[in-house]
Design an enzyme around this catalytic site. Structure first.
Site, mmCIF file in Angstrom:
data_model
loop_
_atom_site.group_PDB
_atom_site.id
_atom_site.type_symbol
_atom_site.label_atom_id
_atom_site.label_comp_id
_atom_site.label_asym_id
_atom_site.label_seq_id
_atom_site.Cartn_x
_atom_site.Cartn_y
_atom_site.Cartn_z
ATOM 1 N N HIS A 159 0.853 -1.318 -0.044
ATOM 2 C CA HIS A 159 0.168 -0.082 -0.295
ATOM 3 C C HIS A 159 0.806 1.234 0.008
ATOM 4 O O HIS A 159 0.554 2.315 0.593
ATOM 5 C CB HIS A 159 -0.929 0.182 1.486
ATOM 6 C CG HIS A 159 -1.724 -1.253 1.513
ATOM 7 N ND1 HIS A 159 -2.806 -1.546 0.642
ATOM 8 C CD2 HIS A 159 -1.378 -2.190 2.289
ATOM 9 C CE1 HIS A 159 -3.313 -2.913 1.195
ATOM 10 N NE2 HIS A 159 -2.457 -3.223 2.034
ATOM 11 N N SER A 289 15.514 20.060 -15.457
ATOM 12 C CA SER A 289 14.438 20.949 -15.491
ATOM 13 C C SER A 289 15.041 22.298 -15.989
ATOM 14 O O SER A 289 16.055 22.711 -15.900
ATOM 15 C CB SER A 289 13.889 21.272 -13.934
ATOM 16 O OG SER A 289 12.858 22.310 -14.123
#
Length: 484
Positions: A159, A289
């Site tokens: 999870h 970036s």
């Protein structure tokens, strides 16, 4: 503007799969040159077989066709198709123009699907032959990675919450196992491919029966001879005008499943990159970036996920196409198949090239992994600590309550104050636990929490992975070339 646009011009749309991502060899398999050259080869094989079986076709006609297989006038073919609105007849005329002596016997007895469908099957076979070694190489690179890190403990997640420890190599084997299933499925659909063969307009072979004056045996032989010339072991006994479109479903289902595997793998890598435990290759001049110079974005894995999503959706096309093929055939399959079949293979090719590049340069950061283990392991070790205290003469219930209180205090430091997990320090400072203070280092050894992970890796690689890769040993050294 020319019909369909000028595909070599920057003013016209070009598929990024062909112009930006996929390999030259896969692009060539789905190129016009390969397609129409194969049409001509099929016409030659048909003429050769018909001549062998007694039809009045001369050696001179056969030789003329052989000499012009590559002499394709694409401009003339385009003009003929615009005039006739029929692609096959356009190329019959174009081939006949450069083979005037053979013009009258080209496409003798055949329907359009003789060249169209049989060429598609040849293309699908060859495209699968390109994908299989690429997938095998990805598995091989990941197997090397898993073997090297079979015993390196890492925090497991269920999870996406901290769970019991596993190892880096064992986690990689989860990826490899899915890819091995994909390799087996790709090999299966490749080996199951059958030729459409020489079947005529509605699959009854009526035109060929007429050509051979009712001789069933010669019609059977014609089908068999052309099938063998095309390199197929068998042909469909039953067809309509086309081969069953269930074949396209089978192939694109396997490719979609491969897409799901790659998406899962690359998502895991992207999550691990965020945790700073693992990174894909990052080149010296690479920019992460335009605004944030420090960024090291997992662009390769992101590309794989992006294209894998597209690959997974393409199986819907052949499912719908097969469902609406009325009776012996309807033409609403044609335009759809031109797009989805090529795109599926170009996409699969791209993600395998990219994933191989990733797997050849994966970087692991053991110190980061170790730090994360230290943050979580104290909570996971509580059961071991309780058992050790019981062996030293303590009460399980008393020990459980003590650890419960200390664990909540430590959790509060982590969650409320942003501090480190200090449960072990609290246990060391508590006189109640003095009987096992000397055992704490042993009880907290990460390798004692990974179970049989390293043994599972070794057995899995030796029993399941390496035997599966054996047929591809000769191509294992090929490195992946990353496109734009």
């Amino acid at each position: 503007m020319a019909a369909g646009g000028d595909h070599g011009s920057p003013d016209s749309y070009r598929s990024p799969l062909a112009s930006r991502y996929a390999s030259p060899e896969m692009c060539f398999v789905f190129s016009d040159r390969y397609k129409f050259r194969t049409w001509r080869q099929l016409w030659l094989w048909l003429a050769e077989a018909e001549q062998t079986l007694g039809l009045p076709i001369t050696d001179e006609q056969i030789q003329e066709m052989k000499s012009n297989l590559d002499n394709i006038d694409f401009k003339m073919a385009a003009e003929e198709e615009k005039r006739l609105r029929h692609d096959v007849m356009a190329h019959v005329h174009t081939f006949g123009h450069c083979c005037p002596k053979a013009a009258g016997i080209i496409h003798l007895g055949a329907t359009s699907c003789y060249v169209g469908d049989n060429t598609d099957l040849i293309i699908l076979r060859n495209a699968l032959d390109l994908l299989l070694p690429k997938l095998a190489r990805v598995i091989s690179r990941l197997a090397d990675f898993a073997k090297e890190r079979a015993s390196l403990p890492t925090l497991g997640f269920t999870h996406f919450q901290p769970a019991q420890l596993t190892t880096v190599g064992k986690r990689c084997c989860l990826w490899i196992q899915d890819l091995c299933m994909d390799l087996q499925n790709l090999k299966r659909v490749r080996d199951d491919l059958r030729f459409r063969g020489v079947k005529g307009t509605t699959g009854t072979q009526a035109s060929f029966l007429q050509l051979f004056e009712g001789d069933d045996h010669k019609v059977e032989q014609l089908d068999k001879m052309v099938t063998e010339k095309a390199g197929f072991k068998r042909a469909f006994i039953i067809t309509g005008q086309t081969y069953t479109r269930k074949v396209d479903i089978e192939i694109l289902s396997v490719l979609a499943s491969l897409g799901a595997s790659v998406h899962k793998i690359c998502t895991d890598i992207r999550l691990l990159a965020n945790l700073k435990e693992m990174e894909e290759p990052f080149e010296k001049q690479q920019i992460g970036s335009s605004a944030m110079p420090y960024k090291r974005n997992p662009m390769r894995s992101e590309r794989c996920c992006s294209l894998a999503r597209h690959l997974m959706t393409l199986v819907v096309d052949p499912l719908q196409t097969a469902s609406v093929q009325w009776f012996e055939r309807t033409l609403d399959d044609s335009a759809n198949r031109r797009i989805c079949l090529a795109e599926a293979f170009l996409t699969a090719d791209t993600i395998l090239n990219t994933l191989q590049n990733i797997s050849e340069g994966l970087v692991v950061y053991p110190k980061v992994i170790e730090r994360r283990i230290r943050q979580e392991l104290p909570f996971m070790a509580t059961e071991n600590i309780i058992m050790a205290m019981v062996k030293a003469g303590g009460s399980r219930q008393d020990c459980h309550e003590k650890i419960r209180v200390l664990s909540q205090q430590a959790a509060s430091v982590v969650k409320q104050e942003g501090g480190d997990n200090d449960l072990i320090e609290r246990i060391q400072a508590d006189a109640y636990f003095s009987p096992i203070h000397s055992q704490l280092d042993h009880l907290l050894d990460p390798s004692s929490f990974t179970g049989r992970a390293s043994q599972q890796v070794q057995r899995f690689l030796e029993e399941e992975v390496y035997p599966l890769l054996k047929p591809y040993e000769s191509v294992m050294k090929v490195k992946a070339e990353l496109c734009l």
